[in-house]
Design an enzyme around this catalytic site. Structure first.
Site, mmCIF file in Angstrom:
data_model
loop_
_atom_site.group_PDB
_atom_site.id
_atom_site.type_symbol
_atom_site.label_atom_id
_atom_site.label_comp_id
_atom_site.label_asym_id
_atom_site.label_seq_id
_atom_site.Cartn_x
_atom_site.Cartn_y
_atom_site.Cartn_z
ATOM 1 N N LYS A 152 -27.442 0.693 -54.106
ATOM 2 C CA LYS A 152 -28.619 0.167 -53.421
ATOM 3 C C LYS A 152 -29.860 0.510 -54.238
ATOM 4 C CE LYS A 152 -28.943 0.482 -48.813
ATOM 5 N NZ LYS A 152 -28.683 0.999 -47.431
ATOM 6 N N LYS A 235 -19.617 9.537 -49.995
ATOM 7 C CA LYS A 235 -20.416 8.319 -50.123
ATOM 8 C C LYS A 235 -19.600 7.225 -50.797
ATOM 9 C CE LYS A 235 -24.632 6.074 -50.967
ATOM 10 N NZ LYS A 235 -26.073 6.146 -51.025
#
Lengths: 377, 377
Positions: A152, A235
């Protein structure tokens, strides 16, 4: 010719995203080995390094020398430090510098810095020539465990944080644990909020381990590397399951909806609140809000707050120095946050420690009265 | 309640890109049916229309009314017309307007205009909230047969054209053939250069059909829709084979390396040269350069030039009004173009009519002496 530096022990987390798969290396001395690791993975022999005024004096020379020793020619761009650098104006500056350096498709943009530098230069790497290679060298705990992994990228606008950006996966992440020694306590704690988050999402043992071992994580050494590797693996697992954030990846936003609203309410003024602090308060609020909706026990919220408070993080809106705007204004900031579908609010709620879930149908009236209760004025 | 408008005959080209698949509809009256077609395909009920000062007076009201009739609320942004609008500054303006309109992930950004509006607003749709739905309503022949299909978006910088952008596929393309009646002859011809390109890449029958039927294509009617549909299908085929331009998609750049250099050399001044005209001259140069390298017969270059000249397109550098910079400057513009790998030049060359291929190892000295020969000064 320099001899190949012998590799110190580094932990490796592989992110298996098909043709966008990449490695995260975690360990000591990685900046000195950066040129070697990059040359082993990328075909190009040019790089544009993007960094900031705080980080450049500490690590830029070492990185440039390491690249040079590996036959990679680099140009460097040093930007002002701070969240305000995540702007359209600086995005233009980075794109221009990358084009000026004639970086081509197999060459790399290298982010040397924290989340701001990573998000901004990752965005530039994603759009110059519609996508260049990208290497993250995160220099804060927050960016090592969170923003450097997952692809991101983005900038802030007057409408809110990270509202403009792309998904652009890095080709390599080098998390040098030595650099964390130069962080202030406050910066380290802010990053630690995201470490704790991975436990609170769905890893009860990891959260309990942190409650028992947080002092060693702060002090450095094997527990620190362990905590970072566990966080990167957590993650990675979520990102692989949902690369473009259509579903379960939203769990990573535990504490972030409230946190972003508080960051907006303090005008991203890092003297008052930094991202990790907003997340810490946000996670406590998310647990309290879940208890208020009878989804979880109030004791869980107390346990979360106790741990975050013990490590020195703020846990309540009142802990933020200066005045906050009224609940209605916070609510408006939440409404402009990007986790909104068809006018309904999406929140990460929880059934207790490590039992978080995505609720996409939360009535805004409930949120507003909760905020009024927590922040009367 | 409005009754569903009965569908006039429209041609459909489906672009099968998996989860990014979409339809291109080609035919009469599609702006009036836009709301119906969009509502049938997208979940959101909000839209931000981006258009320009030339197109807005002609078609904006009809589009807004059509959306409204289908229950879609829209906001409109009218930008200056022309290539200079493909800038970072206008990208900011579009992103800001889209956020201001609170467009969410299932809502749409609608480009109503030519390639400039499509490329700019497609880029904004690709980066606001890291990707919104996108509908193209192309109003020039050029954008109907080229830029609205394939997902390439971008802006220009001082370093060159389209050097910053993303791949972001549209969710729907509505090519209304009626709107082409308001184009100037010059604009129509410029778009026709791209139509001819599809023949010259690999469709000998289509190129021969155009040589025989170009007058009817210019006049409108069934041949025009046929030419547009054939072009969209050709582009779709190439895009599907190579969505992110790593290989065969480069064939679509036939004539474009020279063409872009000429556009840069004329400072994107549309009074002197528009994109399609640059492509026309560029295609003739590509055929001549191929002949000079003994790859193709000089007769093929003459046949290409004859046809493009017959329809009224410029075919030589000398056809461009005003002075051009020396060959060395054109060469430098080519070197800054994005089709460069490891310092070597990538060109689309040809073995003859409809026999083009990607050559990624063209010596720049050959290009320079060719340019000096074609443009002595």
């Amino acid at each position: 010719m320099n001899a190949i530096v012998s590799a110190p022990a580094a932990r490796l987390v592989h992110v298996p995203l098909g043709e966008r798969a990449y490695d995260i290396l975690i360990g000591s001395g990685l900046i000195e080995r950066a040129g070697h690791e990059i040359a082993a993975r990328l075909k190009g022999r040019k790089a544009a390094i993007v960094t900031d005024e705080n980080v450049a004096p500490l690590y830029l020379d070492a990185l440039v020398a390491s690249l040079e020793a590996a036959g990679i020619v680099s140009a460097s761009l040093v930007l002002p430090a701070g969240e305000k650098t995540k702007s359209f104006e600086h995005l233009m500056t980075v794109c221009d510098a990358v084009l000026e350096a004639r970086i081509e498709r197999n060459d790399a943009v290298i982010a040397l810095g924290g989340g701001v530098i990573g998000d901004l230069s990752g965005f530039a790497a994603g759009i110059v020539r519609r996508g260049l290679r990208f290497v993250q060298v995160p220099t804060s705990l927050l960016s090592q465990v969170d923003s450097s992994v997952g692809g991101k990228t983005g900038i802030n606008t007057r409408h809110g944080k990270n509202l403009v950006g792309v998904f652009h996966q890095p080709d390599l992440v080098l998390a040098d644990t030595d650099v964390l020694n130069t962080l202030s306590d406050r910066e380290f704690r802010a990053g630690y909020a995201e470490v704790a988050k991975y436990g609170l999402i769905d890893k009860p043992d990891f959260f309990a381990w942190l409650e028992a071992n947080w002092r060693q994580v702060f002090a450095g050494g094997v527990e620190r590397a362990e905590a970072i590797a566990t966080s990167c693996q957590a993650k990675s697992d979520v990102v692989v399951a949902d690369e473009r954030e259509n579903g379960p990846r939203a769990l990573l936003n535990l504490g972030h909806t409230f946190g972003h609203a508080l960051e907006a309410a303090t005008a991203y003024d890092s003297r008052r609140l930094v991202h990790g602090e907003g997340v810490a308060i946000g996670m406590v609020l998310a647990h309290e809000f879940s208890a208020r909706l009878n989804l979880a026990s109030p004791d869980d919220a107390k346990r979360v707050e106790a741990h975050l408070k013990t490590v020195g993080l703020p846990t309540r809106m009142d802990d933020i120095p200066g005045d906050l705007p009224p609940a209605e204004v916070l609510m408006d900031a939440i409404g402009q946050d990007k986790k909104v579908k068809g006018g309904k609010l999406t929140f990460i709620l929880t059934h207790g420690i490590a039992q978080s879930f995505v609720a996409d149908d939360v009535p805004s009236s409930e949120v507003l009265s909760f905020l009024k209760e927590k922040h009367p004025r």
